[in-house]
Design a protein around this motif. Structure first.
Motif, PDB file in Angstrom:
ATOM      1  N   SER A  11       0.823  -1.167  -0.118  1.00 49.79           N
ATOM      2  CA  SER A  11       0.171  -0.208  -0.102  1.00 49.79           C
ATOM      3  C   SER A  11       0.936   1.322   0.103  1.00 49.79           C
ATOM      4  CB  SER A  11      -0.957   0.074   1.151  1.00 49.79           C
ATOM      5  OG  SER A  11      -1.655   0.978   1.229  1.00 49.79           O
ATOM      6  N   PRO A  12       1.486   1.518  -1.241  1.00 48.65           N
ATOM      7  CA  PRO A  12       2.058   2.837  -1.291  1.00 48.65           C
ATOM      8  C   PRO A  12       1.268   4.030  -0.869  1.00 48.65           C
ATOM      9  CG  PRO A  12       2.026   1.680  -3.403  1.00 48.65           C
ATOM     10  CD  PRO A  12       1.390   0.835  -2.527  1.00 48.65           C
ATOM     11  N   ASP A  13       0.371   3.903  -1.120  1.00 45.44           N
ATOM     12  CA  ASP A  13      -0.701   5.166  -0.824  1.00 45.44           C
ATOM     13  C   ASP A  13      -0.717   5.367   0.824  1.00 45.44           C
ATOM     14  OD1 ASP A  13      -1.192   5.771  -3.573  1.00 45.44           O
ATOM     15  OD2 ASP A  13      -3.000   4.543  -3.394  1.00 45.44           O
ATOM     16  N   TYR A  14      -0.801   4.312   1.512  1.00 47.67           N
ATOM     17  CA  TYR A  14      -0.929   4.564   2.884  1.00 47.67           C
ATOM     18  C   TYR A  14       0.127   4.829   3.491  1.00 47.67           C
ATOM     19  CZ  TYR A  14      -0.692   2.842   7.811  1.00 47.67           C
ATOM     20  OH  TYR A  14      -0.521   2.843   9.022  1.00 47.67           O
ATOM     21  N   LEU A  15       1.497   4.562   3.020  1.00 48.90           N
ATOM     22  CA  LEU A  15       2.820   5.137   3.338  1.00 48.90           C
ATOM     23  C   LEU A  15       2.811   6.547   3.037  1.00 48.90           C
ATOM     24  CD1 LEU A  15       5.524   4.593   4.614  1.00 48.90           C
ATOM     25  CD2 LEU A  15       6.291   3.789   2.624  1.00 48.90           C
ATOM     26  N   VAL A  16       2.661   7.183   2.057  1.00 51.40           N
ATOM     27  CA  VAL A  16       2.485   8.427   1.639  1.00 51.40           C
ATOM     28  C   VAL A  16       1.578   9.183   2.588  1.00 51.40           C
ATOM     29  CG1 VAL A  16       1.892  10.193  -0.162  1.00 51.40           C
ATOM     30  CG2 VAL A  16       2.977   8.159  -0.779  1.00 51.40           C
ATOM     31  N   GLU A  17       0.349   8.717   2.888  1.00 54.50           N
ATOM     32  CA  GLU A  17      -0.341   9.458   3.817  1.00 54.50           C
ATOM     33  C   GLU A  17       0.024   9.431   5.223  1.00 54.50           C
ATOM     34  OE1 GLU A  17      -4.986   8.388   5.652  1.00 54.50           O
ATOM     35  OE2 GLU A  17      -4.478   7.657   3.679  1.00 54.50           O
ATOM     36  N   GLU A  18       0.993   8.324   5.571  1.00 58.03           N
ATOM     37  CA  GLU A  18       1.319   8.354   6.935  1.00 58.03           C
ATOM     38  C   GLU A  18       2.638   9.247   7.127  1.00 58.03           C
ATOM     39  OE1 GLU A  18       3.652   5.299   9.748  1.00 58.03           O
ATOM     40  OE2 GLU A  18       2.101   4.462   8.698  1.00 58.03           O
ATOM     41  N   MET A  20       2.435  12.144   5.161  1.00 64.71           N
ATOM     42  CA  MET A  20       2.151  13.588   5.251  1.00 64.71           C
ATOM     43  C   MET A  20       1.331  13.873   6.715  1.00 64.71           C
ATOM     44  SD  MET A  20       0.473  13.315   1.300  1.00 64.71           S
ATOM     45  CE  MET A  20      -0.576  14.652   1.807  1.00 64.71           C
ATOM     46  N   ASN A  21       0.497  12.723   7.149  1.00 66.26           N
ATOM     47  CA  ASN A  21      -0.138  13.122   8.345  1.00 66.26           C
ATOM     48  C   ASN A  21       0.474  13.058   9.658  1.00 66.26           C
ATOM     49  OD1 ASN A  21      -2.451  13.421   6.467  1.00 66.26           O
ATOM     50  ND2 ASN A  21      -3.335  11.461   7.032  1.00 66.26           N
ATOM     51  N   ARG A  22       1.379  11.913   9.499  1.00 71.51           N
ATOM     52  CA  ARG A  22       1.955  11.535  10.871  1.00 71.51           C
ATOM     53  C   ARG A  22       3.294  12.511  10.970  1.00 71.51           C
ATOM     54  NH1 ARG A  22       2.806   5.884  13.323  1.00 71.51           N
ATOM     55  NH2 ARG A  22       0.466   5.974  13.239  1.00 71.51           N
ATOM     56  N   HIS A  23       3.937  12.641  10.016  1.00 70.86           N
ATOM     57  CA  HIS A  23       5.362  13.462   9.868  1.00 70.86           C
ATOM     58  C   HIS A  23       5.381  14.569   9.345  1.00 70.86           C
ATOM     59  CE1 HIS A  23       6.937   9.602  11.634  1.00 70.86           C
ATOM     60  NE2 HIS A  23       6.344   9.044  10.549  1.00 70.86           N
ATOM     61  N   GLY A  24       4.437  15.185   8.682  1.00 70.01           N
ATOM     62  CA  GLY A  24       4.225  16.506   8.052  1.00 70.01           C
ATOM     63  C   GLY A  24       4.827  16.739   6.783  1.00 70.01           C
ATOM     64  N   TRP A  25       5.147  15.670   6.125  1.00 72.31           N
ATOM     65  CA  TRP A  25       5.708  15.790   4.746  1.00 72.31           C
ATOM     66  C   TRP A  25       4.837  16.454   3.973  1.00 72.31           C
ATOM     67  CZ3 TRP A  25       9.727  11.732   3.097  1.00 72.31           C
ATOM     68  CH2 TRP A  25      10.721  11.503   3.954  1.00 72.31           C
ATOM     69  N   PRO A  26       5.362  17.326   3.017  1.00 66.26           N
ATOM     70  CA  PRO A  26       4.589  17.930   1.762  1.00 66.26           C
ATOM     71  C   PRO A  26       4.232  16.662   0.710  1.00 66.26           C
ATOM     72  CG  PRO A  26       6.324  19.115   2.092  1.00 66.26           C
ATOM     73  CD  PRO A  26       6.524  18.044   3.124  1.00 66.26           C
ATOM     74  N   ILE A  31       5.498  11.532  -1.846  1.00 61.06           N
ATOM     75  CA  ILE A  31       5.364  10.586  -3.161  1.00 61.06           C
ATOM     76  C   ILE A  31       6.647  10.417  -3.681  1.00 61.06           C
ATOM     77  CG2 ILE A  31       4.444  10.648  -5.133  1.00 61.06           C
ATOM     78  CD1 ILE A  31       1.897  12.449  -4.344  1.00 61.06           C
ATOM     79  N   CYS A  32       7.680  11.422  -3.746  1.00 56.72           N
ATOM     80  CA  CYS A  32       9.081  11.087  -4.259  1.00 56.72           C
ATOM     81  C   CYS A  32       9.797   9.949  -3.362  1.00 56.72           C
ATOM     82  CB  CYS A  32       9.669  12.208  -4.381  1.00 56.72           C
ATOM     83  SG  CYS A  32       9.221  13.327  -5.766  1.00 56.72           S
ATOM     84  N   ALA A  33       9.637  10.044  -2.148  1.00 58.18           N
ATOM     85  CA  ALA A  33      10.241   9.246  -1.017  1.00 58.18           C
ATOM     86  C   ALA A  33       9.961   7.742  -1.233  1.00 58.18           C
ATOM     87  CB  ALA A  33      10.141   9.695   0.393  1.00 58.18           C
ATOM     88  N   VAL A  34       8.519   7.713  -1.573  1.00 58.40           N
ATOM     89  CA  VAL A  34       7.882   6.349  -1.626  1.00 58.40           C
ATOM     90  C   VAL A  34       8.589   5.893  -3.046  1.00 58.40           C
ATOM     91  CG1 VAL A  34       5.731   4.806  -1.923  1.00 58.40           C
ATOM     92  CG2 VAL A  34       6.185   6.550   0.043  1.00 58.40           C
ATOM     93  N   GLN A  35       8.402   6.434  -3.986  1.00 54.31           N
ATOM     94  CA  GLN A  35       8.559   5.939  -5.392  1.00 54.31           C
ATOM     95  C   GLN A  35      10.329   5.758  -5.444  1.00 54.31           C
ATOM     96  OE1 GLN A  35       7.841   9.534  -7.800  1.00 54.31           O
ATOM     97  NE2 GLN A  35       5.971   8.660  -8.465  1.00 54.31           N
TER      98      GLN A  35
END
Length: 51
Positions: A11-18, A20-26, A31-35
């Motif tokens: 679930s890459p979307d879950y990791l992106v969401e985490e 953003m929400n938990r760590h405050g990443w733009p 998205i770039c980090a997960v890619q």
């Protein structure tokens, strides 16, 4: 690391969401980090298959 790889694969979307929400990443940074992690995991899988 195995848990992180599982999240990337399942679930890459879950990791992106985490990120953003938990760590405050733009969004674009998350998205770039997960890619990048996906590409690294894919390369490692290919390397293991070739060995």
């Amino acid at each position: 690391m195995a848990e992180l790889n599982a999240r990337i694969s399942n679930s890459p979307d879950y990791l992106v969401e985490e990120l953003m929400n938990r760590h405050g990443w733009p969004a674009h940074e998350a998205i770039c980090a997960v890619q990048q992690l996906q590409e690294k995991a894919l390369q490692e899988t290919a390397d293991h298959s070739a060995a």
